[in-house]
Design a protein around this motif. Structure first.
Motif, PDB file in Angstrom:
ATOM      1  N   GLN A   1     -11.380  17.857  -6.919  1.00  5.88           N
ATOM      2  CA  GLN A   1     -11.500  18.184  -5.500  1.00  5.88           C
ATOM      3  C   GLN A   1     -10.532  17.393  -4.637  1.00  5.88           C
ATOM      4  O   GLN A   1     -10.081  17.877  -3.597  1.00  5.88           O
ATOM      5  CB  GLN A   1     -12.927  17.905  -5.022  1.00  5.88           C
ATOM      6  N   ALA A   2     -10.219  16.170  -5.064  1.00  2.00           N
ATOM      7  CA  ALA A   2      -9.311  15.326  -4.290  1.00  2.00           C
ATOM      8  C   ALA A   2      -8.728  14.267  -5.215  1.00  2.00           C
ATOM      9  O   ALA A   2      -9.349  13.900  -6.214  1.00  2.00           O
ATOM     10  CB  ALA A   2     -10.048  14.655  -3.123  1.00  2.00           C
ATOM     11  N   TRP A   3      -7.515  13.801  -4.889  1.00  4.22           N
ATOM     12  CA  TRP A   3      -6.957  12.691  -5.653  1.00  4.22           C
ATOM     13  C   TRP A   3      -6.094  11.823  -4.745  1.00  4.22           C
ATOM     14  O   TRP A   3      -5.563  12.284  -3.741  1.00  4.22           O
ATOM     15  CB  TRP A   3      -6.178  13.174  -6.880  1.00  4.22           C
ATOM     16  N   TYR A   4      -6.014  10.552  -5.133  1.00  4.56           N
ATOM     17  CA  TYR A   4      -5.311   9.557  -4.333  1.00  4.56           C
ATOM     18  C   TYR A   4      -4.446   8.691  -5.255  1.00  4.56           C
ATOM     19  O   TYR A   4      -4.746   8.523  -6.432  1.00  4.56           O
ATOM     20  CB  TYR A   4      -6.297   8.629  -3.614  1.00  4.56           C
ATOM     21  N   GLY A   5      -3.411   8.122  -4.686  1.00  3.57           N
ATOM     22  CA  GLY A   5      -2.646   7.096  -5.382  1.00  3.57           C
ATOM     23  C   GLY A   5      -3.175   5.723  -5.002  1.00  3.57           C
ATOM     24  O   GLY A   5      -3.577   5.495  -3.856  1.00  3.57           O
TER      25      GLY A   5
ATOM     26  N   ARG B   1      -2.370   8.734   0.133  1.00  5.46           N
ATOM     27  CA  ARG B   1      -2.790  10.076   0.529  1.00  5.46           C
ATOM     28  C   ARG B   1      -1.613  11.013   0.758  1.00  5.46           C
ATOM     29  O   ARG B   1      -1.821  12.191   1.091  1.00  5.46           O
ATOM     30  CB  ARG B   1      -3.604   9.997   1.821  1.00  5.46           C
ATOM     31  N   THR B   2      -0.407  10.501   0.634  1.00  6.60           N
ATOM     32  CA  THR B   2       0.770  11.238   1.088  1.00  6.60           C
ATOM     33  C   THR B   2       1.739  11.503  -0.051  1.00  6.60           C
ATOM     34  O   THR B   2       2.098  10.586  -0.800  1.00  6.60           O
ATOM     35  CB  THR B   2       1.496  10.427   2.190  1.00  6.60           C
ATOM     36  N   ASP B   3       2.150  12.763  -0.192  1.00  5.42           N
ATOM     37  CA  ASP B   3       3.222  13.092  -1.122  1.00  5.42           C
ATOM     38  C   ASP B   3       4.564  12.740  -0.500  1.00  5.42           C
ATOM     39  O   ASP B   3       4.725  12.850   0.708  1.00  5.42           O
ATOM     40  CB  ASP B   3       3.190  14.591  -1.445  1.00  5.42           C
ATOM     41  N   PRO B   4       5.555  12.308  -1.290  1.00  8.91           N
ATOM     42  CA  PRO B   4       5.539  12.147  -2.749  1.00  8.91           C
ATOM     43  C   PRO B   4       5.065  10.762  -3.210  1.00  8.91           C
ATOM     44  O   PRO B   4       5.017  10.500  -4.402  1.00  8.91           O
ATOM     45  CB  PRO B   4       7.014  12.337  -3.114  1.00  8.91           C
ATOM     46  N   TYR B   5       4.674   9.903  -2.266  1.00  7.25           N
ATOM     47  CA  TYR B   5       4.386   8.505  -2.618  1.00  7.25           C
ATOM     48  C   TYR B   5       3.224   8.367  -3.600  1.00  7.25           C
ATOM     49  O   TYR B   5       3.275   7.581  -4.542  1.00  7.25           O
ATOM     50  CB  TYR B   5       4.090   7.702  -1.350  1.00  7.25           C
ATOM     51  N   ARG B   6       2.153   9.130  -3.361  1.00  9.62           N
ATOM     52  CA  ARG B   6       0.979   8.960  -4.215  1.00  9.62           C
ATOM     53  C   ARG B   6       1.268   9.322  -5.666  1.00  9.62           C
ATOM     54  O   ARG B   6       0.615   8.828  -6.582  1.00  9.62           O
ATOM     55  CB  ARG B   6      -0.195   9.773  -3.684  1.00  9.62           C
ATOM     56  N   GLY B   7       2.260  10.170  -5.901  1.00 12.03           N
ATOM     57  CA  GLY B   7       2.593  10.586  -7.255  1.00 12.03           C
ATOM     58  C   GLY B   7       3.208   9.498  -8.109  1.00 12.03           C
ATOM     59  O   GLY B   7       3.243   9.617  -9.341  1.00 12.03           O
ATOM     60  N   VAL B   8       3.716   8.421  -7.475  1.00  9.08           N
ATOM     61  CA  VAL B   8       4.309   7.321  -8.242  1.00  9.08           C
ATOM     62  C   VAL B   8       3.449   6.067  -8.156  1.00  9.08           C
ATOM     63  O   VAL B   8       3.909   4.969  -8.489  1.00  9.08           O
ATOM     64  CB  VAL B   8       5.751   7.015  -7.787  1.00  9.08           C
ATOM     65  N   ALA B   9       2.195   6.207  -7.734  1.00 11.13           N
ATOM     66  CA  ALA B   9       1.284   5.058  -7.691  1.00 11.13           C
ATOM     67  C   ALA B   9       0.990   4.561  -9.099  1.00 11.13           C
ATOM     68  O   ALA B   9       1.027   5.327 -10.069  1.00 11.13           O
ATOM     69  CB  ALA B   9      -0.009   5.444  -6.995  1.00 11.13           C
ATOM     70  N   ALA B  10       0.674   3.288  -9.213  1.00 12.95           N
ATOM     71  CA  ALA B  10       0.341   2.722 -10.522  1.00 12.95           C
ATOM     72  C   ALA B  10      -0.931   3.335 -11.083  1.00 12.95           C
ATOM     73  O   ALA B  10      -1.050   3.566 -12.291  1.00 12.95           O
ATOM     74  CB  ALA B  10       0.179   1.210 -10.400  1.00 12.95           C
ATOM     75  N   LEU B  11      -1.894   3.607 -10.193  1.00 12.77           N
ATOM     76  CA  LEU B  11      -3.181   4.154 -10.598  1.00 12.77           C
ATOM     77  C   LEU B  11      -3.456   5.436  -9.819  1.00 12.77           C
ATOM     78  O   LEU B  11      -2.948   5.632  -8.716  1.00 12.77           O
ATOM     79  CB  LEU B  11      -4.301   3.146 -10.318  1.00 12.77           C
ATOM     80  N   LEU B  12      -4.287   6.270 -10.404  1.00 11.32           N
ATOM     81  CA  LEU B  12      -4.742   7.477  -9.728  1.00 11.32           C
ATOM     82  C   LEU B  12      -6.257   7.427  -9.601  1.00 11.32           C
ATOM     83  O   LEU B  12      -6.958   7.071 -10.544  1.00 11.32           O
ATOM     84  CB  LEU B  12      -4.348   8.730 -10.522  1.00 11.32           C
ATOM     85  N   HIS B  13      -6.739   7.806  -8.426  1.00 11.96           N
ATOM     86  CA  HIS B  13      -8.172   7.948  -8.177  1.00 11.96           C
ATOM     87  C   HIS B  13      -8.464   9.431  -8.038  1.00 11.96           C
ATOM     88  O   HIS B  13      -8.006  10.071  -7.088  1.00 11.96           O
ATOM     89  CB  HIS B  13      -8.573   7.191  -6.909  1.00 11.96           C
ATOM     90  N   LEU B  14      -9.194   9.987  -9.002  1.00 13.80           N
ATOM     91  CA  LEU B  14      -9.494  11.409  -9.032  1.00 13.80           C
ATOM     92  C   LEU B  14     -10.976  11.642  -8.772  1.00 13.80           C
ATOM     93  O   LEU B  14     -11.824  10.902  -9.303  1.00 13.80           O
ATOM     94  CB  LEU B  14      -9.120  12.029 -10.383  1.00 13.80           C
ATOM     95  N   CYS B  15     -11.278  12.665  -7.991  1.00 16.76           N
ATOM     96  CA  CYS B  15     -12.669  12.995  -7.670  1.00 16.76           C
ATOM     97  C   CYS B  15     -12.930  14.443  -8.060  1.00 16.76           C
ATOM     98  O   CYS B  15     -12.335  15.373  -7.503  1.00 16.76           O
ATOM     99  CB  CYS B  15     -12.930  12.806  -6.181  1.00 16.76           C
ATOM    100  N   GLY B  16     -13.798  14.636  -9.040  1.00 18.54           N
ATOM    101  CA  GLY B  16     -14.216  15.966  -9.450  1.00 18.54           C
ATOM    102  C   GLY B  16     -15.633  16.224  -8.997  1.00 18.54           C
ATOM    103  O   GLY B  16     -16.416  15.288  -8.807  1.00 18.54           O
ATOM    104  N   VAL B  17     -15.988  17.491  -8.838  1.00 18.40           N
ATOM    105  CA  VAL B  17     -17.326  17.859  -8.357  1.00 18.40           C
ATOM    106  C   VAL B  17     -17.952  18.856  -9.323  1.00 18.40           C
ATOM    107  O   VAL B  17     -17.337  19.881  -9.660  1.00 18.40           O
ATOM    108  CB  VAL B  17     -17.276  18.446  -6.937  1.00 18.40           C
ATOM    109  N   ARG B  18     -19.155  18.554  -9.746  1.00 18.72           N
ATOM    110  CA  ARG B  18     -19.874  19.410 -10.679  1.00 18.72           C
ATOM    111  C   ARG B  18     -20.256  20.740 -10.018  1.00 18.72           C
ATOM    112  O   ARG B  18     -20.818  20.754  -8.937  1.00 18.72           O
ATOM    113  CB  ARG B  18     -21.144  18.688 -11.135  1.00 18.72           C
ATOM    114  N   GLY B  19     -19.933  21.835 -10.664  1.00 25.46           N
ATOM    115  CA  GLY B  19     -20.239  23.138 -10.103  1.00 25.46           C
ATOM    116  C   GLY B  19     -21.725  23.439 -10.136  1.00 25.46           C
ATOM    117  O   GLY B  19     -22.492  22.797 -10.832  1.00 25.46           O
TER     118      GLY B  19
END
Length: 233
Positions: A181-185, A215-233
Motif C-alpha cells: 500500500q505504501a513504501w518509504y526510503g 517519501r520522494t522519488d528518485p531519492y527513496r529508491g537509493v535509500a539504504a533501507l526500505l519500509h514497506l507497508c502491506g494490507v491484508r485483503g
C-alpha cells in the motif's frame, strides 16, 4: 520510521482504538514498548535470549498499565503458527529481520496469516537496489562494482546477510494476500555515518531532510533501507 508507521496506523484505524500488535524479531523491544506506551496490546517475539532479557528488563521499569499491555515470547518468527491463531493481530511488524532469513517467502506468508482482515504488515528491509551506494560513496569502487548484481552483503556486525528488492517484495506481498500500500526510503543521506557518530547540531534539519527524501522519488529508491507497508485483503 516510527513516524511512517504511525501515519499508516492512523490512516487505517480510528484514533484511540487499541490495536493488537505483533513485533516479530523485536530485538530489545524499543518499538514494541513505544506502541505499548501508546495504548496498544503488544506481543514481542524474539529468539535471541540476550535481547529477550534486555526487553524484559526495560519492560520491568515501566508502569503497571504498560507492563500489562505487553508480553514477550522467546521464539522464532518462522514459527508464528505455533504460538498464535490466524487473524490474531491488527498490525504485524517485521523490522530488520528478513536480511537474516535465506528464504523469506515462508516467513512472510506466515506473518500475513497472522493479520486480521484489513490488518497492516510493516517490513523494514535492506534495499537490494542500492547496495552499491555505501561502497561507492566511500570510494570503494571494486566493492561498488561487485554489489550491482547481487543481494548479498556484509553488514556492520561483520555478518554475511542479504538484501531485498522492491519489485520482488511487491510481488511477494501480492501473492500472500497483503499487497503493498505504501513504501518509504530510510537512511537516504545518513547510511555512511558511523554508528557512534555524535548527533549534528542541526539534527532537526537532518531529520526533516531524511523524512522528505524517504517519501520522494528518485531519492527513496537509493535509500539504504526500505519500509514497506502491506494490507491484508
Amino acid at each position: 520510521m516510527a513516524r511512517q508507521l504511525d501515519e499508516q496506523i492512523v490512516g487505517r484505524y480510528p484514533v484511540g482504538q487499541r490495536l493488537r500488535v505483533l513485533d516479530v524479531g523485536m530485538g530489545q523491544g524499543t518499538q514494541a514498548l513505544r506502541l505499548a506506551r501508546a495504548g496498544h496490546q503488544v506481543t514481542g517475539l524474539e529468539r535471541d535470549a540476550t535481547m529477550v532479557a534486555a526487553a524484559r528488563e526495560s519492560l520491568s521499569a515501566e508502569p503497571e498499565g504498560i507492563r500489562e499491555r505487553m508480553r514477550i515470547i522467546e521464539g522464532d518468527g518462522r514459527d508464528t503458527g505455533v504460538h498464535f491463531l490466524p487473524g490474531s493481530f491488527d498490525v504485524v511488524l517485521c523490522h530488520g529481520v528478513l536480511m537474516y532469513v535465506e528464504e523469506p517467502d515462508p516467513l512472510l506468508a506466515g506473518l500475513a496469516r497472522m493479520l486480521a482482515p484489513g490488518g497492516l504488515l510493516s517490513l523494514l528491509v535492506r534495499n537490494g537496489d542500492a547496495l552499491a551506494m555505501r561502497a561507492g560513496l566511500a570510494g570503494d569502487w571494486a566493492g561498488a562494482l561487485g554489489a550491482f548484481d547481487t543481494t548479498a552483503y556484509r553488514n556492520r556486525l561483520g555478518l554475511d546477510v542479504r538484501a531485498d528488492r522492491l519489485g520482488t517484495l511487491t510481488a511477494t506481498l501480492a501473492g500472500i494476500g497483503a499487497p503493498l500500500q505504501a513504501w518509504y526510503g530510510v537512511r537516504v543521506f545518513t547510511d555512511t555515518a558511523a554508528d557512534d557518530a555524535e548527533a549534528p547540531a542541526d539534527v532537526e534539519a537532518l531529520l526533516a531532510c531524511e523524512e522528505r527524501a524517504g517519501r520522494t522519488d528518485p531519492y527513496r529508491g537509493v535509500a539504504a533501507l526500505l519500509h514497506l507497508c502491506g494490507v491484508r485483503g
